[in-house]
Design a protein around this motif. Structure first.
Motif: not given
Length: 69
Positions: A35-42
């Motif tokens: 899906q092209g998701s992105v890992k993010c640091f909240d």
């Protein structure tokens, strides 16, 4: 994309209330799924999130102070 400030959208059902629908995050890179998701640091919780939709934003000065602390 790594290290850029993004607003990561939650995939909750759409409601008509004043609840926040995005989370302030730092982009870490692609998650590797189809899906092209992105890992993010909240920035609020300090957790790693995976979000499908992110929007790059200019970095506010207040964010620089929080990250440096």
């Amino acid at each position: 994309m790594f290290g850029s400030y993004v607003e990561a959208s939650r995939d909750d059902k759409i409601t008509n209330d004043m609840k926040s629908r995005t989370d302030p995050c730092l982009a870490l890179g692609p998650s590797g799924n189809l899906q092209g998701s992105v890992k993010c640091f909240d920035l609020k919780t300090g957790r790693i999130l995976i979000r499908r939709t992110v929007t790059s934003m200019p970095v506010p000065d207040s964010l620089v102070k929080v990250v440096n602390a």
